[in-house]
Write an enzyme that holds these catalytic residues in place. Structure first.
Site, PDB file in Angstrom:
ATOM      1  N   GLU A  79       8.650 -14.699 -11.088  1.00 56.16           N
ATOM      2  CA  GLU A  79       7.769 -13.607 -10.715  1.00 56.16           C
ATOM      3  C   GLU A  79       7.537 -12.499 -11.610  1.00 56.16           C
ATOM      4  O   GLU A  79       6.272 -12.014 -11.383  1.00 56.16           O
ATOM      5  CB  GLU A  79       8.533 -12.687  -9.668  1.00 56.16           C
ATOM      6  CG  GLU A  79       9.749 -11.599  -9.886  1.00 56.16           C
ATOM      7  CD  GLU A  79      10.047 -10.886  -8.929  1.00 56.16           C
ATOM      8  OE1 GLU A  79      11.105 -10.589  -8.608  1.00 56.16           O
ATOM      9  OE2 GLU A  79       9.133 -10.209  -8.052  1.00 56.16           O
TER      10      GLU A  79
ATOM     11  N   ASN B  94      -1.817   2.327   5.757  1.00 55.34           N
ATOM     12  CA  ASN B  94      -0.796   1.539   5.299  1.00 55.34           C
ATOM     13  C   ASN B  94      -0.597   0.630   6.287  1.00 55.34           C
ATOM     14  O   ASN B  94       0.019   1.142   7.432  1.00 55.34           O
ATOM     15  CB  ASN B  94       0.434   2.017   4.538  1.00 55.34           C
ATOM     16  CG  ASN B  94       1.402   1.132   4.081  1.00 55.34           C
ATOM     17  OD1 ASN B  94       1.122  -0.257   4.125  1.00 55.34           O
ATOM     18  ND2 ASN B  94       2.711   1.679   3.789  1.00 55.34           N
ATOM     19  N   GLY B  95      -0.589  -0.723   6.559  1.00 55.12           N
ATOM     20  CA  GLY B  95      -0.043  -1.658   7.526  1.00 55.12           C
ATOM     21  C   GLY B  95      -1.191  -2.671   7.838  1.00 55.12           C
ATOM     22  O   GLY B  95      -2.179  -2.951   7.202  1.00 55.12           O
TER      23      GLY B  95
ATOM     24  N   CYS C 142       0.783  -1.195  -0.015  1.00 58.11           N
ATOM     25  CA  CYS C 142      -0.067  -0.022  -0.116  1.00 58.11           C
ATOM     26  C   CYS C 142       0.866   1.235  -0.119  1.00 58.11           C
ATOM     27  O   CYS C 142       2.056   1.270   0.626  1.00 58.11           O
ATOM     28  CB  CYS C 142      -0.840   0.294   1.060  1.00 58.11           C
ATOM     29  SG  CYS C 142      -1.903  -1.146   1.196  1.00 58.11           S
TER      30      CYS C 142
ATOM     31  N   LYS D 138       6.012  -4.030  -4.016  1.00 58.11           N
ATOM     32  CA  LYS D 138       7.491  -3.748  -3.387  1.00 58.11           C
ATOM     33  C   LYS D 138       7.375  -3.381  -2.100  1.00 58.11           C
ATOM     34  O   LYS D 138       6.144  -3.007  -1.590  1.00 58.11           O
ATOM     35  CB  LYS D 138       7.906  -2.535  -4.380  1.00 58.11           C
ATOM     36  CG  LYS D 138       9.547  -2.595  -4.308  1.00 58.11           C
ATOM     37  CD  LYS D 138      10.088  -1.962  -5.502  1.00 58.11           C
ATOM     38  CE  LYS D 138      11.359  -1.994  -5.448  1.00 58.11           C
ATOM     39  NZ  LYS D 138      11.971  -3.249  -5.988  1.00 58.11           N
TER      40      LYS D 138
ATOM     41  N   ARG E 202       3.820   0.035  -5.024  1.00 59.01           N
ATOM     42  CA  ARG E 202       3.268  -0.588  -3.721  1.00 59.01           C
ATOM     43  C   ARG E 202       2.200  -1.218  -3.396  1.00 59.01           C
ATOM     44  O   ARG E 202       1.921  -2.091  -2.403  1.00 59.01           O
ATOM     45  CB  ARG E 202       3.467   0.397  -2.584  1.00 59.01           C
ATOM     46  CG  ARG E 202       4.877   1.286  -2.441  1.00 59.01           C
ATOM     47  CD  ARG E 202       4.572   2.530  -1.520  1.00 59.01           C
ATOM     48  NE  ARG E 202       4.589   2.057  -0.231  1.00 59.01           N
ATOM     49  CZ  ARG E 202       5.656   1.788   0.588  1.00 59.01           C
ATOM     50  NH1 ARG E 202       6.914   2.095   0.217  1.00 59.01           N
ATOM     51  NH2 ARG E 202       5.582   1.459   1.724  1.00 59.01           N
TER      52      ARG E 202
ATOM     53  N   LYS F 237      13.462 -14.178 -10.608  1.00 54.85           N
ATOM     54  CA  LYS F 237      13.279 -13.139 -11.576  1.00 54.85           C
ATOM     55  C   LYS F 237      12.379 -13.654 -12.582  1.00 54.85           C
ATOM     56  O   LYS F 237      11.325 -12.913 -12.805  1.00 54.85           O
ATOM     57  CB  LYS F 237      14.539 -12.637 -12.145  1.00 54.85           C
ATOM     58  CG  LYS F 237      14.610 -11.109 -12.148  1.00 54.85           C
ATOM     59  CD  LYS F 237      14.942 -10.157 -10.942  1.00 54.85           C
ATOM     60  CE  LYS F 237      14.265 -10.487  -9.831  1.00 54.85           C
ATOM     61  NZ  LYS F 237      14.750  -9.860  -8.844  1.00 54.85           N
TER      62      LYS F 237
ATOM     63  N   GLU G 108      18.550 -16.562  -8.086  1.00 56.53           N
ATOM     64  CA  GLU G 108      18.065 -15.217  -8.453  1.00 56.53           C
ATOM     65  C   GLU G 108      17.388 -15.198  -9.930  1.00 56.53           C
ATOM     66  O   GLU G 108      16.243 -14.532 -10.066  1.00 56.53           O
ATOM     67  CB  GLU G 108      18.857 -14.272  -8.125  1.00 56.53           C
ATOM     68  CG  GLU G 108      18.451 -12.639  -8.462  1.00 56.53           C
ATOM     69  CD  GLU G 108      17.329 -12.304  -7.850  1.00 56.53           C
ATOM     70  OE1 GLU G 108      16.829 -12.837  -6.875  1.00 56.53           O
ATOM     71  OE2 GLU G 108      16.946 -11.044  -8.212  1.00 56.53           O
TER      72      GLU G 108
ATOM     73  N   TRP H  54      -2.633  -2.823  -1.618  1.00 57.84           N
ATOM     74  CA  TRP H  54      -2.169  -4.200  -1.897  1.00 57.84           C
ATOM     75  C   TRP H  54      -3.005  -4.921  -0.715  1.00 57.84           C
ATOM     76  O   TRP H  54      -2.376  -4.848   0.520  1.00 57.84           O
ATOM     77  CB  TRP H  54      -0.576  -4.238  -1.558  1.00 57.84           C
ATOM     78  CG  TRP H  54      -0.088  -5.666  -1.876  1.00 57.84           C
ATOM     79  CD1 TRP H  54       0.372  -6.242  -3.087  1.00 57.84           C
ATOM     80  CD2 TRP H  54       0.104  -6.782  -0.949  1.00 57.84           C
ATOM     81  NE1 TRP H  54       0.749  -7.378  -2.929  1.00 57.84           N
ATOM     82  CE2 TRP H  54       0.838  -7.994  -1.650  1.00 57.84           C
ATOM     83  CE3 TRP H  54       0.070  -6.885   0.365  1.00 57.84           C
ATOM     84  CZ2 TRP H  54       1.311  -9.080  -1.256  1.00 57.84           C
ATOM     85  CZ3 TRP H  54       0.486  -8.033   1.083  1.00 57.84           C
ATOM     86  CH2 TRP H  54       0.939  -9.256   0.222  1.00 57.84           C
TER      87      TRP H  54
ATOM     88  N   HIS I 249      19.380 -36.150  -7.016  1.00 57.19           N
ATOM     89  CA  HIS I 249      18.893 -36.640  -5.915  1.00 57.19           C
ATOM     90  C   HIS I 249      17.500 -36.518  -5.910  1.00 57.19           C
ATOM     91  O   HIS I 249      16.798 -36.485  -4.774  1.00 57.19           O
ATOM     92  CB  HIS I 249      19.591 -36.012  -4.824  1.00 57.19           C
ATOM     93  CG  HIS I 249      21.211 -36.293  -4.492  1.00 57.19           C
ATOM     94  ND1 HIS I 249      21.549 -37.127  -4.261  1.00 57.19           N
ATOM     95  CD2 HIS I 249      21.905 -35.396  -4.641  1.00 57.19           C
ATOM     96  CE1 HIS I 249      22.795 -37.295  -4.047  1.00 57.19           C
ATOM     97  NE2 HIS I 249      23.135 -36.358  -4.499  1.00 57.19           N
TER      98      HIS I 249
HETATM   99  C1  F6R Z   1      12.034  -9.820  -5.918  1.00 59.63           C
HETATM  100  C2  F6R Z   1      12.155  -8.942  -4.937  1.00 59.63           C
HETATM  101  C3  F6R Z   1      11.687  -9.496  -3.654  1.00 59.63           C
HETATM  102  C4  F6R Z   1      12.470  -8.470  -2.609  1.00 59.63           C
HETATM  103  C5  F6R Z   1      12.135  -9.073  -1.074  1.00 59.63           C
HETATM  104  C6  F6R Z   1      12.826  -8.516  -0.067  1.00 59.63           C
HETATM  105  O1  F6R Z   1      12.459  -9.209  -7.110  1.00 59.63           O
HETATM  106  O2  F6R Z   1      12.166  -7.769  -5.124  1.00 59.63           O
HETATM  107  O3  F6R Z   1      12.126 -10.939  -3.430  1.00 59.63           O
HETATM  108  O4  F6R Z   1      14.047  -8.886  -2.579  1.00 59.63           O
HETATM  109  O5  F6R Z   1      10.789  -8.903  -0.857  1.00 59.63           O
HETATM  110  O6  F6R Z   1      12.877  -6.848  -0.174  1.00 59.63           O
HETATM  111  P1  F6R Z   1      13.910  -5.734   0.543  1.00 59.63           P
HETATM  112  O7  F6R Z   1      14.996  -6.329  -0.058  1.00 59.63           O
HETATM  113  O8  F6R Z   1      13.118  -4.580   0.470  1.00 59.63           O
HETATM  114  O9  F6R Z   1      14.072  -6.267   2.195  1.00 59.63           O
END
Ligand code: F6R
Length: 584
Positions: free
Chosen positions: A465, A100-101, A2, A579, A27, A462, A458, A74, A481
């Site tokens: 997601e 937000n929260g 949010c 994010k 967000r 990527k 990673e 969100w 395994h």
């Molecule tokens: C994936 C991504 C997430 C963040 C995770 C931690 O692309 O961005 O997996 O890495 O939510 O976020 P931070 O680094 O802000 O603690």
């Protein structure tokens, strides 16, 4: 999780809020809403959907008035729909609020408020707050009522609230969710992050935990958690608005991938003197992080163990309190781009409660994590808007390599990083061609060994997601395994295969999957691997083999980006994600 923004001044508030919401959309993008207070009335418009279509269909910009607040959601409590969209209005339709929260005690509060006659229109936890303010408002003036309501809340919140009483005042509060004030001339802003206000001011005041702030066009006052007036440090940011915009690229993600060749210089310039001393003073090091940051943390663990001989372990932050046993002698290194991730914050608090020292690596100045850490190293990567972390992973890696390299000649190897990144970038057309070959597959496997394994993890994260394809990473040796039974004709296996000490073993793993019909894509600078693979993407040779993760990750980020675009997905806004994950 949010985004919220508020404004009071002399501009057309609906414009300021709508523009700010577009910048906050990373967000949350389930629903969006705006409330403009004019004299004694409130114009509230909200709906399910993203900012542009909702702002257009609900005609946000038709509303005049100079005080407003807005929200992008969100969903946590209640499905994404118009009723659950913020802001929320009270029964008298004179108090409006965005949150937000997560309000943990909302259900008790809701029961009490319902008994007192309040009518609710949503399933959210947030709506209780506006009714609480309304209830307190019956007994006291608005600021006191807001403070009294906030005191009853348990959980996390960044709140913006206004009362349509002609006073043109915005009430704000924060605890465990970010909220920053923006200070202009004859105007004030408050938002979840700085880029949302960057078009109007460069002076910001991050609020502290438990703070309540009162904003009018003449300025602001802050009250601490005990209700005492308090002075908070203001900061001036150097970021330009350009840095928070797409700059001609079709998506933020592509811009941010390209940004890496510039920002990596800034990250390599980070001051790690105190951090290095902390590492030197501890034998046992626990690393805590989530998602992409956890993958960077896994690289740090390998380097601390292999290069500095430390007992280091990387933990998924949300698991840390259940699986680790930190103590006074443990150094905890927390890695978080946003510095707000609730899982990481809780793990840090747990470590602190055990007496551990905490060093954090973060990108966001004055973020929550910086306030509870003993030492902070900033990543200097600039704002990252795309939901998928790209440039901040590279920045984390750059800071990590600097941290483990001794000052002086020990750091000479780092000079090769920017050119390795540029050379990987130059492979974009080869990467796009591979993307076209795998974009219609269902399951994709990534393999790597040593430092290449966290890069493979990673790469898989990527891809999954932002393309919604199923992608898994395995340490090459683990295939036999169990997972090898999933390999059949045509299944893509992406092998992260640089010429390093692990290659002879990985080569064997490539042969194993080839023998079962896999379609092997190799990231490699090795002739024999190139001949074995179905298709390869050239890796620039690295004189120091520990640096291969830098070009590798650029290639995997570009691969994920192009697969996402080919599949018709907006890589900046993957479904179900946001994010800055401020819920546990
Ligand atoms: C994936 C991504 C997430 C963040 C995770 C931690 O692309 O961005 O997996 O890495 O939510 O976020 P931070 O680094 O802000 O603690």
């Amino acid at each position: 999780m949010c985004g919220i923004i508020g404004y009071v001044g002399s501009r057309k508030a609906s414009e300021v809020i709508t523009e700010g919401l577009k910048r906050l959309e990373y967000r949350g993008y389930d629903s969006v809403g705006i409330a403009v207070a004019q004299g004694n009335s409130i114009d509230l418009r909200k709906d399910k959907g993203m900012v542009n279509p909702v702002a257009e269909s609900m005609r946000f910009l038709d509303v005049s008035g100079t005080l407003a607040l807005g929200h992008v959601r969100w969903a946590t409590h209640g499905v994404p729909c118009k009723e659950n969209a913020h802001p929320f209005i009270d029964c008298t339709r004179t108090i409006v609020l965005a949150h937000n929260g997560v309000i943990e005690n909302y259900s008790e509060l809701k029961d009490e408020l319902k008994k007192a006659g309040h009518r609710f229109s949503s399933e959210t936890d947030s709506e209780v707050v506006v009714h609480l303010v309304e209830e307190e408002r019956k007994k006291m003036p608005p600021l006191k009522a807001f403070m009294a309501a906030v005191r009853k809340l348990k959980g996390s919140y960044a709140l913006l609230c206004t009362v349509a009483d002609g006073a043109e005042t915005l009430y704000c509060a924060r605890r465990n969710s970010p909220l920053v004030l923006g200070v202009g001339k004859g105007e004030m802003f408050a938002a979840s992050d700085i880029p949302a206000m960057l078009a109007y001011t460069k002076t910001f005041v991050p609020l502290e935990e438990g703070d309540i702030a009162v904003l009018s066009r003449n300025g602001y006052k802050v009250y601490d958690a005990n209700g005492k007036e308090a002075v908070r440090k203001s900061i001036t940011v150097e970021w330009s608005l350009d840095m928070a915009e797409k700059g001609g690229y079709p998506h933020f993600m592509l811009k941010e991938i390209n940004d890496q060749k510039h920002f990596v210089h800034e990250s390599l310039a980070a001051d790690v003197t105190n951090a290095r001393a902390m590492v030197a003073g501890h034998e046992a090091i626990d690393i805590i992080a989530c998602g992409t940051s956890y993958h960077a943390g896994t690289i740090l663990k390998i380097l601390l163990s292999r290069e500095l001989g430390k007992r280091a372990e990387a933990f998924i932050a949300s698991e840390y309190p259940f699986v680790a046993n930190p103590g006074k002698k443990t150094l905890v290194i927390a890695i978080s781009q946003s510095g707000e991730t609730a899982d990481t914050m809780q793990a840090v608090k747990f470590a602190k409660s055990r007496g551990s020292k905490v060093l954090s690596l973060t990108n966001v100045v004055d973020s929550s994590i910086t306030r509870i850490s003993d030492e902070v190293v900033y990543l200097n990567a600039g704002p990252e808007i795309s939901v998928a972390a790209t440039k901040t992973f590279t920045s984390q890696a750059a800071v990590i390599y600097k941290l483990v390299s001794n000052p002086g000649p020990g750091q000479e190897r780092l000079a090769a990083i920017p050119s390795l990144i540029e050379k990987a970038m130059a492979q974009e057309s080869a990467i796009r061609a591979v993307a076209a070959k795998i974009a219609d597959k269902k399951d994709i496997f990534f393999i790597g060994r040593g430092l290449n394994y966290p890069v493979a993890m990673e790469g898989a994260l990527k891809l999954k997601e932002i393309s919604y394809l199923h992608a898994e990473a395995y340490a090459g040796g683990e295939l036999k395994h169990g997972p090898l039974s999933l390999i059949e004709k045509g299944v893509p296996v992406i092998a992260v295969a640089p010429k390093d000490e692990s290659l002879p073993k990985l080569f064997g793993n490539i042969k194993e999957v080839k023998a079962r019909g896999a379609y092997v894509v190799a990231l490699t600078d090795d002739e024999a691997v190139r001949n074995e693979a179905d298709v390869s993407i050239p890796l620039p040779p690295a004189a120091d083999a520990t640096l291969y993760p830098f070009p590798e990750i650029i290639i995997l980020q570009l691969l994920a980006y192009h697969v996402s675009v080919l599949r018709g997905i907006n890589p900046d806004r993957p479904r179900n994600l946001a994010k800055s994950v401020t819920v546990e």
